[in-house]
Write an enzyme that holds these catalytic residues in place. Structure first.
Site, short mmCIF file in Angstrom:
data_model
loop_
_atom_site.label_atom_id
_atom_site.label_comp_id
_atom_site.label_asym_id
_atom_site.label_seq_id
_atom_site.Cartn_x
_atom_site.Cartn_y
_atom_site.Cartn_z
N ASP A 28 12.91 -1.63 -12.38
CA ASP A 28 11.64 -1.97 -13.05
C ASP A 28 11.86 -2.47 -14.48
OD1 ASP A 28 10.19 -1.30 -10.81
OD2 ASP A 28 9.91 0.78 -11.43
N SER A 87 7.00 7.87 -11.01
CA SER A 87 7.57 8.28 -9.71
C SER A 87 7.39 9.78 -9.49
CB SER A 87 9.06 7.94 -9.67
OG SER A 87 9.25 6.55 -9.74
C1 S3P Z 1 9.67 3.67 -7.00
C2 S3P Z 1 10.66 2.92 -6.45
C3 S3P Z 1 10.92 1.52 -6.82
C4 S3P Z 1 10.24 1.14 -8.13
C5 S3P Z 1 8.82 1.64 -8.21
C6 S3P Z 1 8.80 3.16 -8.07
C7 S3P Z 1 9.46 5.05 -6.53
O1 S3P Z 1 10.43 0.68 -5.80
O2 S3P Z 1 10.26 -0.26 -8.31
O3 S3P Z 1 8.21 1.27 -9.41
O4 S3P Z 1 8.76 5.83 -7.20
O5 S3P Z 1 10.03 5.40 -5.48
P1 S3P Z 1 11.31 0.30 -4.52
O6 S3P Z 1 11.55 1.51 -3.72
O7 S3P Z 1 10.48 -0.71 -3.78
O8 S3P Z 1 12.57 -0.30 -5.08
#
Ligand code: S3P
Length: 445
Positions: A326, A29
């Protein structure tokens, strides 16, 4: 759009105690956000510890197509940004491969520009919903030409001037929140995101670090108003990306379930919006010690010492889902070796991840003789502490890196080996996974 490479199956078998020190790759992220904001900001951004997995490399390529200079390898990257408001129209469609975060954040960043940008992805990404990001962009004046159901491939035509909006995010999604905030960077006036359930807050933190005018107000029950004033100056920064807790999760669960293990995972991000799995494992009786706690660039970091533990089942409350969204696949694996029934609730978002993760995990557990039940938004796992009779199956990973890694972890202590049908996509988030696990004693081939 991306062609499917040939499958690379792998098998994990019962392994001796896992021991040693490990460093997992940089947080996915934060890596995406560092490239996006570095590519936008004026001047130079230096990034160390960047995850150079496939997903993040797609974002690097997209920022080049928008006019930024992006160079690097082995985690050390330099980005020369275009300056806020200065993105160029890409000459060709941007292909984000498997990366939901990359495509959704880039649509927010660039969609509101007065230009035409086309977005594409692989088969898995093309099945995932994009409407959650397109809806607020439409309110800001963006015209969308999408595949039916608001799917990829799609093209965005931005307005002459984007309209700032106030938007209440209808699903607990950091990607939606982030897309709206990034769009707000190029709109005159104040764009407000109302977030009823807190999700990972890296975008807000990093925007502030780059000099954006961001105000956050937290009200009753955690309701957050995040306001960003658009069209301000962003300035390049030095960013050290900490280790990804979502990748550390696989090492941690492996060390907990393989008897006799004692492993240290260094330099892990422990931002409280990301540590739901560690909290849950603690409640299950896991020995996970966080030490050397420190703060770098506004993010909390620690080293984790993990020792094999006898786990007890628990009920994981639905409100914890955003802080471990996740990590349910690997928690399900831990639960398979815990005493009793573990119930995980509030899992509706798992249906729209790299695969329908709830279905893939339940099918993988069943294929390996784990007693479990799947509901619309919940999963119940009945554990078998010694792993007796477990394993022996082949898991359909459905192009999902976290499903592949979770079931390889399962094979390290199940009575019978566990095979996954493909490992190629693990490179999306953790290219060194198999080597790192082997270095700690895992038998994966
Ligand atoms: C993420 C947000 C999550 C997560 C993804 C990374 C991010 O998704 O599942 O692996 O970096 O903002 P969602 O916003 O769809 O929940």
């Amino acid at each position: 759009m991306t062609d499917r490479p040939p499958l690379q199956p792998a098998t994990a078998r019962r392994s001796p105690a896992m021991t040693g020190h490990a460093r997992v790759p940089g947080d996915k992220s934060i890596s995406h956000r560092a490239l996006l904001l570095g590519g936008l900001a004026a001047g130079e951004t230096r990034i160390t510890g960047l995850l150079d997995g496939d997903d993040v490399l797609r974002t690097a390529a997209a920022m080049r197509a928008f006019g930024a200079q992006v160079d690097g390898a082995g985690g050390e990257w330099t980005v020369r940004g275009v300056g806020n408001g200065g993105l160029l129209e890409p000459e060709a469609p941007l292909d984000f491969g498997n990366s939901g975060t990359g495509v959704r954040l880039a649509m927010g960043l660039a969609g509101v520009y007065d230009m035409v940008t086309a977005f594409a992805g692989d088969a898995s990404l093309s099945r995932r919903p994009m409407g959650r990001v397109l809806d607020p962009l439409r309110l800001m004046g963006v015209q969308v030409e999408a595949t039916p159901g608001d799917r990829l491939p799609l093209t965005l035509r931005g307005p002459k001037t984007a309209a700032p909006i106030t938007y209440r995010v209808p699903v607990a999604s950091a990607q939606v929140k982030s897309a709206v905030l990034l769009a707000g960077l190029n709109a005159p006036g104040v764009t407000t995101v109302i977030e009823p359930v807190p999700t990972r807050d890296h975008t807000e933190k990093m925007l502030r670090g780059f000099g954006a005018n961001v105000e956050i107000e937290t009200g009753a029950g955690g309701l957050r108003h995040i306001r960003i004033k658009g069209q301000g100056r962003l300035t390049g920064q030095a960013i050290a990306v900490p280790g990804d807790p979502s990748s550390a999760a696989f090492v941690v669960v492996a060390a907990l379930i393989v008897p006799g293990s004692d492993v240290v995972v260094e330099n892990v991000l422990v931002n409280p919006t990301r540590t739901g799995l560690f909290d849950t494992l603690h409640e299950m009786g896991a020995s996970i010690e966080m030490f050397n706690r420190r703060n770098s660039g506004g993010e909390d970091i620690a080293d984790l010492r993990v020792r094999a533990s006898e786990l007890k089942s628990i009920t994981v409350p639905p409100e914890r889902a955003p802080s471990m969204i996740d990590e349910y696949p690997v928690l399900a694996v831990a639960a398979a070796f815990a005493e009793g029934e573990t119930l995980m609730q509030g899992l509706d978002e798992l249906r729209v991840k790299e695969s329908d993760r709830l279905a893939s995990v339940a099918a993988g557990l069943k294929a390996n003789a784990v007693d479990c039940e799947e509901g619309k938004d919940w999963l119940l796992v009945r554990g078998s502490p010694e792993g007796r009779g477990l394993g022996g199956g082949t898991v359909e990973t459905s192009s999902d890196h976290r499903v592949a890694m979770s079931f390889l972890v399962m094979g390290l202590t199940a009575e019978n080996p566990v095979t996954v049908d493909d490992t190629g996509m693990i490179a999306a988030s953790f290219p060194q996974f198999v080597d790192l696990m082997r270095g700690l004693g895992a038998e994966i081939e």
